[in-house]
Design a protein around this motif. Structure first.
Motif, PDB file in Angstrom:
ATOM      1  N   THR A 219       0.866  -1.324   0.032  1.00 13.00           N
ATOM      2  CA  THR A 219       0.026  -0.006   0.088  1.00 13.00           C
ATOM      3  C   THR A 219       0.803   1.215  -0.042  1.00 13.00           C
ATOM      4  O   THR A 219       0.516   2.303  -0.797  1.00 13.00           O
ATOM      5  CB  THR A 219      -0.881   0.025   1.350  1.00 13.00           C
ATOM      6  N   LEU A 220       1.943   1.352   0.800  1.00 14.95           N
ATOM      7  CA  LEU A 220       2.747   2.369   0.960  1.00 14.95           C
ATOM      8  C   LEU A 220       3.545   2.650  -0.238  1.00 14.95           C
ATOM      9  O   LEU A 220       3.524   3.807  -0.827  1.00 14.95           O
ATOM     10  CB  LEU A 220       3.752   2.193   1.873  1.00 14.95           C
ATOM     11  N   ARG A 221       3.985   1.640  -1.268  1.00 19.02           N
ATOM     12  CA  ARG A 221       4.271   1.743  -2.243  1.00 19.02           C
ATOM     13  C   ARG A 221       3.551   2.309  -3.270  1.00 19.02           C
ATOM     14  O   ARG A 221       3.685   3.112  -4.119  1.00 19.02           O
ATOM     15  CB  ARG A 221       5.087   0.688  -3.077  1.00 19.02           C
ATOM     16  N   GLY A 222       2.187   1.596  -3.163  1.00 19.30           N
ATOM     17  CA  GLY A 222       0.956   2.010  -4.038  1.00 19.30           C
ATOM     18  C   GLY A 222       0.837   3.797  -3.932  1.00 19.30           C
ATOM     19  O   GLY A 222       0.127   4.072  -4.807  1.00 19.30           O
ATOM     20  N   LYS A 223       0.982   4.245  -2.744  1.00 17.90           N
ATOM     21  CA  LYS A 223       0.956   5.649  -2.455  1.00 17.90           C
ATOM     22  C   LYS A 223       1.585   6.386  -3.026  1.00 17.90           C
ATOM     23  O   LYS A 223       1.838   7.533  -3.070  1.00 17.90           O
ATOM     24  CB  LYS A 223       0.554   5.810  -1.200  1.00 17.90           C
ATOM     25  N   GLY A 224       3.035   5.788  -3.506  1.00 14.91           N
ATOM     26  CA  GLY A 224       4.043   6.601  -4.175  1.00 14.91           C
ATOM     27  C   GLY A 224       5.046   6.845  -3.008  1.00 14.91           C
ATOM     28  O   GLY A 224       5.904   7.786  -3.410  1.00 14.91           O
ATOM     29  N   LEU A 225       4.984   6.318  -1.869  1.00 15.46           N
ATOM     30  CA  LEU A 225       5.970   6.768  -1.005  1.00 15.46           C
ATOM     31  C   LEU A 225       7.370   6.362  -1.361  1.00 15.46           C
ATOM     32  O   LEU A 225       7.485   5.112  -2.141  1.00 15.46           O
ATOM     33  CB  LEU A 225       5.800   6.253   0.402  1.00 15.46           C
ATOM     34  N   ARG A 226       8.477   7.117  -1.268  1.00 18.97           N
ATOM     35  CA  ARG A 226       9.741   6.696  -1.684  1.00 18.97           C
ATOM     36  C   ARG A 226      10.445   5.705  -0.465  1.00 18.97           C
ATOM     37  O   ARG A 226       9.722   5.523   0.605  1.00 18.97           O
ATOM     38  CB  ARG A 226      10.604   7.840  -1.901  1.00 18.97           C
ATOM     39  N   ARG A 227      11.654   5.244  -0.785  1.00 15.15           N
ATOM     40  CA  ARG A 227      12.248   4.482   0.440  1.00 15.15           C
ATOM     41  C   ARG A 227      12.291   5.259   1.809  1.00 15.15           C
ATOM     42  O   ARG A 227      12.027   4.415   2.890  1.00 15.15           O
ATOM     43  CB  ARG A 227      13.855   4.371   0.020  1.00 15.15           C
ATOM     44  N   GLY A 228      12.540   6.304   1.831  1.00 15.87           N
ATOM     45  CA  GLY A 228      12.727   7.068   3.337  1.00 15.87           C
ATOM     46  C   GLY A 228      11.164   7.032   3.813  1.00 15.87           C
ATOM     47  O   GLY A 228      11.223   6.737   5.192  1.00 15.87           O
ATOM     48  N   GLY A 229      10.201   7.139   3.113  1.00 10.22           N
ATOM     49  CA  GLY A 229       8.951   7.143   3.680  1.00 10.22           C
ATOM     50  C   GLY A 229       8.401   5.788   4.111  1.00 10.22           C
ATOM     51  O   GLY A 229       7.973   5.713   5.425  1.00 10.22           O
TER      52      GLY A 229
ATOM     53  N   VAL B  83       5.880   0.827 -18.482  1.00 12.04           N
ATOM     54  CA  VAL B  83       7.089  -0.040 -18.428  1.00 12.04           C
ATOM     55  C   VAL B  83       8.401   0.533 -18.546  1.00 12.04           C
ATOM     56  O   VAL B  83       9.400  -0.138 -17.704  1.00 12.04           O
ATOM     57  CB  VAL B  83       6.735  -0.981 -19.655  1.00 12.04           C
ATOM     58  N   ALA B  84       8.573   1.300 -19.194  1.00 11.97           N
ATOM     59  CA  ALA B  84      10.036   2.215 -19.011  1.00 11.97           C
ATOM     60  C   ALA B  84      10.333   3.216 -18.022  1.00 11.97           C
ATOM     61  O   ALA B  84      11.427   3.577 -17.792  1.00 11.97           O
ATOM     62  CB  ALA B  84      10.036   2.766 -20.417  1.00 11.97           C
ATOM     63  N   ALA B  85       9.245   3.417 -17.430  1.00 12.90           N
ATOM     64  CA  ALA B  85       9.718   4.741 -16.324  1.00 12.90           C
ATOM     65  C   ALA B  85      10.438   4.330 -15.502  1.00 12.90           C
ATOM     66  O   ALA B  85      10.612   3.184 -14.748  1.00 12.90           O
ATOM     67  CB  ALA B  85       8.152   5.044 -15.655  1.00 12.90           C
ATOM     68  N   MET B  90       8.196   6.515 -11.277  1.00 11.46           N
ATOM     69  CA  MET B  90       7.126   5.474 -10.848  1.00 11.46           C
ATOM     70  C   MET B  90       6.279   6.037  -9.719  1.00 11.46           C
ATOM     71  O   MET B  90       5.256   6.105  -9.471  1.00 11.46           O
ATOM     72  CB  MET B  90       7.183   3.959 -10.889  1.00 11.46           C
ATOM     73  N   ALA B  91       7.247   6.303  -8.540  1.00 11.60           N
ATOM     74  CA  ALA B  91       6.798   6.831  -7.317  1.00 11.60           C
ATOM     75  C   ALA B  91       6.170   8.065  -7.373  1.00 11.60           C
ATOM     76  O   ALA B  91       5.149   8.295  -6.652  1.00 11.60           O
ATOM     77  CB  ALA B  91       8.240   6.728  -6.432  1.00 11.60           C
ATOM     78  N   VAL B  97      -1.373   9.624 -10.263  1.00  9.00           N
ATOM     79  CA  VAL B  97      -2.143   9.220 -11.493  1.00  9.00           C
ATOM     80  C   VAL B  97      -3.140   7.966 -11.345  1.00  9.00           C
ATOM     81  O   VAL B  97      -4.081   7.961 -11.769  1.00  9.00           O
ATOM     82  CB  VAL B  97      -0.922   9.070 -12.863  1.00  9.00           C
ATOM     83  N   VAL B  98      -2.547   7.011 -10.568  1.00  8.75           N
ATOM     84  CA  VAL B  98      -3.036   5.646 -10.534  1.00  8.75           C
ATOM     85  C   VAL B  98      -2.949   5.350  -8.979  1.00  8.75           C
ATOM     86  O   VAL B  98      -1.909   5.253  -8.576  1.00  8.75           O
ATOM     87  CB  VAL B  98      -2.470   4.819 -11.595  1.00  8.75           C
ATOM     88  N   SER B  99      -4.159   4.906  -8.673  1.00  8.29           N
ATOM     89  CA  SER B  99      -3.763   4.216  -7.244  1.00  8.29           C
ATOM     90  C   SER B  99      -4.762   3.127  -6.789  1.00  8.29           C
ATOM     91  O   SER B  99      -5.592   2.713  -7.755  1.00  8.29           O
ATOM     92  CB  SER B  99      -4.003   5.379  -6.074  1.00  8.29           C
ATOM     93  N   MET B 100      -4.581   2.302  -5.868  1.00  8.18           N
ATOM     94  CA  MET B 100      -5.265   1.086  -5.656  1.00  8.18           C
ATOM     95  C   MET B 100      -5.809   0.927  -4.436  1.00  8.18           C
ATOM     96  O   MET B 100      -5.432   1.370  -3.417  1.00  8.18           O
ATOM     97  CB  MET B 100      -4.252  -0.009  -5.982  1.00  8.18           C
ATOM     98  N   VAL B 101      -7.100   0.312  -4.227  1.00 12.66           N
ATOM     99  CA  VAL B 101      -7.822  -0.203  -3.218  1.00 12.66           C
ATOM    100  C   VAL B 101      -7.393  -1.699  -3.161  1.00 12.66           C
ATOM    101  O   VAL B 101      -7.742  -2.516  -3.908  1.00 12.66           O
ATOM    102  CB  VAL B 101      -9.246   0.201  -3.274  1.00 12.66           C
ATOM    103  N   PHE B 102      -7.021  -2.134  -2.011  1.00 20.10           N
ATOM    104  CA  PHE B 102      -6.587  -3.502  -1.722  1.00 20.10           C
ATOM    105  C   PHE B 102      -7.675  -4.399  -1.253  1.00 20.10           C
ATOM    106  O   PHE B 102      -8.583  -3.839  -0.664  1.00 20.10           O
ATOM    107  CB  PHE B 102      -5.394  -3.559  -1.013  1.00 20.10           C
ATOM    108  N   GLN B 103      -7.466  -5.513  -1.375  1.00 21.14           N
ATOM    109  CA  GLN B 103      -8.440  -6.688  -0.958  1.00 21.14           C
ATOM    110  C   GLN B 103      -8.756  -6.636   0.427  1.00 21.14           C
ATOM    111  O   GLN B 103      -9.873  -6.488   1.015  1.00 21.14           O
ATOM    112  CB  GLN B 103      -8.078  -8.116  -1.319  1.00 21.14           C
ATOM    113  N   GLU B 104      -7.668  -6.701   1.148  1.00 18.28           N
ATOM    114  CA  GLU B 104      -7.803  -6.850   2.819  1.00 18.28           C
ATOM    115  C   GLU B 104      -7.429  -5.753   3.505  1.00 18.28           C
ATOM    116  O   GLU B 104      -6.440  -5.583   3.850  1.00 18.28           O
ATOM    117  CB  GLU B 104      -7.099  -7.818   2.870  1.00 18.28           C
TER     118      GLU B 104
END
Lengths: 317, 329
Positions: A219-229, B83-85, B90-91, B97-104
């Protein structure tokens, strides 16, 4: 939170009482008559009886415990059988020396262990991980009296850059934070830091690897947090478990440095205990064990309180 | 592609392949997925466990485990080349731009940080606003996802919330920087049936209000019917059928899609037996020859085995990978 702290402190009182009873009994159940250590072997029975009465050793054990406890709570741990000095005076100096040694050793061991463990946990399976695990295993397995002697041979005998024994000029009660004194601390502190370093490395590695496997890191990676965060989250999640092991290790360092203090003739509680055991100096023995045990109890209390402050899932009710 | 997303699609995926490489085996989880998604459109990817639907979803924000994942093909989201970024770029894309809702939602939220902090840090990370401003926005987001007494909930830890509220908080985090694309990985699977429908309605409403594209993954047909514009059915790492939700649910063309619909409970089915699909999905660590569904397919013949069936378009907006489809349609 305040009432929680107060309650936890109150809980510690019966534990402390039980600990003091245990200290008292341990020494009295152990074989050997302390009076024999004071009087010559051919002393007349009347003299032996008189000394026994003077130290209160002729009374039944429960009474002895009661009298001893009554004095202890007044801050009087009795007089040494060997030197006749007040136990509290010697203990005060010894505790300070042991605190210096064990806190420095803990600082070295905990810092190195946390760093190694965190790196190993983050790069599990890599060569860095294998090196860290190897170091941790070596640290836990190497007997520290042996390591102490090896360090003395290298740094005191062969290279001759660090002293092999003692606490510096002026003897045990004259400490100052200058290089003249601190150079005496280096070898014993490094020797003593090796075991906690190994144990903290292994623990932190396990905790960090487990945390990094948890869903919320994704989730944290998915939020765009970097290593430090992400590191901040890992650290706060790892803190309670790490603190618990550190508290225990610090307790062991305080009481468990008998061998290292003896190898380096460091005038701390371990050194004091060692000589008290060989001289059957019961008041010194009891006093030292009691103080060390109470340190252990308060450390655990402190760790519990810190864990509660860090992890909201621990119930405060 | 027959489906026309307009000149400027939000998501464009061409020939996406995802492999997981480990010392023991290489698992080909996704084997050539193509699709596009228009701005403000919602797509549901249906399939059973291991069909590659979650992996496809994660590939859209490159969230599969970086060390063992090999990703090929072209993936563009909101104009960004996923793919190339480089990882740094990406971070910046993830969460914004894109975010995710997880299952659990219990395990997807950090247990030792408050809900408010977990929302606020995302906003601070991407928009560099002050702590106070981020907290204010976090409160607004909790209200947006209809969490009652939102102010108090900002200071709550995940374990202090119910499953439904936790998933709402998760959605609030995902929406905190107004992403153009929201991905949802079985967002209702871990929830009670009554809470499931509330979360689905919330997602549907938010998608319309905020004008996002939504892609969600589920194995629950009811969920798909509730919020999707289009449905894609996945099998063995491929889209085997794709089309508008109503048409596909009413008349699935691929034998596997028909099997899937037949194996679902509807109202008024009491007393009748559910049909099942015999066999099990193929092992994706082994190469598959021809149609991956052929071994389980009642209509399979020799002609299914030589090559993977090409996409056919039996009706406008519908695509299917089955050589029998013209007969079926």
């Amino acid at each position: 939170m305040l009432s929680y702290i107060l309650r936890r402190v109150l809980y510690a009182v019966p534990i402390a009482l039980a600990v003091s009873l245990l200290c008292f009994l341990l020494v009295h159940i152990a074989p050997g008559d302390p009076v024999n250590a004071i009087v010559p072997a051919d002393a007349p029975q009347a003299v032996v009886d008189q000394i026994r009465a003077e130290y209160g050793l002729d009374k039944p054990l429960p009474v002895q415990f009661g009298l001893w406890l009554l004095k202890v709570v007044q801050g009087d741990l009795g007089r040494s059988l060997a030197t006749g000095r007040a136990v509290t005076d010697d203990l005060f100096v010894a505790v300070q020396n042991t605190l210096r040694l064990s806190l420095i050793a803990a600082a070295i061991g905990f810092a190195a262990g946390t760093l190694l463990g965190a790196i190993a946990g983050a790069f599990r399976g890599s060569w860095i991980d294998r090196v860290a695990v190897g170091l941790a295993a070596a640290g836990v397995s190497v007997p520290h009296y042996w390591l102490g002697m090896v360090l003395v041979i290298i740094f005191s005998v062969t290279v001759n850059v660090l002293p092999a024994m003692g606490a510096g000029p002026g003897g045990s009660g004259d400490w100052a934070w200058n290089w003249e004194h601190m150079r005496h601390l280096v070898l014993p502190a490094v020797t003593l830091s090796v075991i906690p370093m190994g144990i903290v490395t292994r623990t932190v590695r396990g905790i960090v690897a487990e945390i990094l496997n948890q869903d919320f890191v994704n989730t944290l990676r998915g939020k765009g947090l970097r290593r430090g965060g992400i590191l901040l989250h890992v650290a706060k999640n790892a803190a309670p478990g790490t603190l618990a092991i550190m508290g225990l290790q610090l307790g062991y360092l305080m009481g468990g440095s008998i061998l290292v203090e003896t190898v380096f003739s460091w005038p701390g509680t371990g050194f004091l205990l060692n000589s008290a055991i060989f001289q059957r100096d019961i008041p010194v023995l009891q006093g030292t064990i009691l103080v060390l045990a109470l340190f252990f109890v308060s450390l655990n209390l402190l760790v519990d309180l810190m864990q509660t402050a860090l992890d909201p899932r621990i119930k405060r009710a | 592609m027959p489906h026309d997303p307009g000149a400027n699609p939000l998501v464009e995926v061409r020939g996406l392949n995802v492999r997981f490489v480990s010392r023991d085996a290489t698992v080909k989880a996704v084997n050539g997925v193509d699709f596009t998604l228009a701005q403000n459109e919602s797509l549901c990817i249906l399939g059973e466990s291991g069909s590659g639907k979650s992996v496809t979803l994660r590939a859209l924000m490159r969230l599969n485990p970086p060390k063992k994942t090999v990703m090929e093909g072209a993936v563009r989201v909101g104009g960004h080349d996923i793919v190339a970024a480089p990882e740094k770029a990406m971070a910046d894309i993830r969460g914004r731009v894109v975010s995710m809702v997880f299952q659990e939602p219990m395990t997807a939220l950090d247990p030792v940080f408050t809900i408010g902090k977990q929302i606020a840090e995302t906003i601070i990370r991407h928009e560099g606003v002050s702590r106070a401003e981020a907290d204010r926005r976090a409160l607004g987001l909790l209200e947006l996802v209809q969490i009652p007494s939102a102010k108090r909930r900002l200071a709550a830890y995940p374990h202090e919330l119910s499953g439904g509220l936790r998933q709402r908080a998760m959605i609030a985090i995902a929406l905190s920087c107004r992403p153009k694309l929201l991905l949802a990985d079985e967002p209702t699977t871990a929830l009670d049936a009554t809470v499931q429908i509330q979360i689905l309605l919330l997602l549907r409403r938010l998608q319309q209000e905020l004008g996002m594209g939504v892609i969600f993954v589920t194995h629950d047909l009811g969920v798909a019917g509730e919020i999707a514009d289009r449905v894609a059915v996945m099998y063995a790492g491929r889209f085997i059928e794709e089309g508008p939700v109503a048409a596909l649910m009413r008349g699935p063309l691929h034998p596997y899609a028909r099997g899937l619909m037949g194996a679902t409970v509807h109202a008024g089915m009491r007393g009748t037996r559910l049909t099942t699909i015999p066999g099990a999905p193929p092992d994706l660590s082994r190469p598959v020859q021809g149609c991956a569904f052929a071994p389980r397919c009642p209509q399979a013949g020799e002609d299914c085995l030589p090559a993977m069936p090409e996409l056919r378009s039996p009706a406008p907006g519908r695509n299917v990978r089955c050589i029998r489809v013209d007969e079926a349609a």
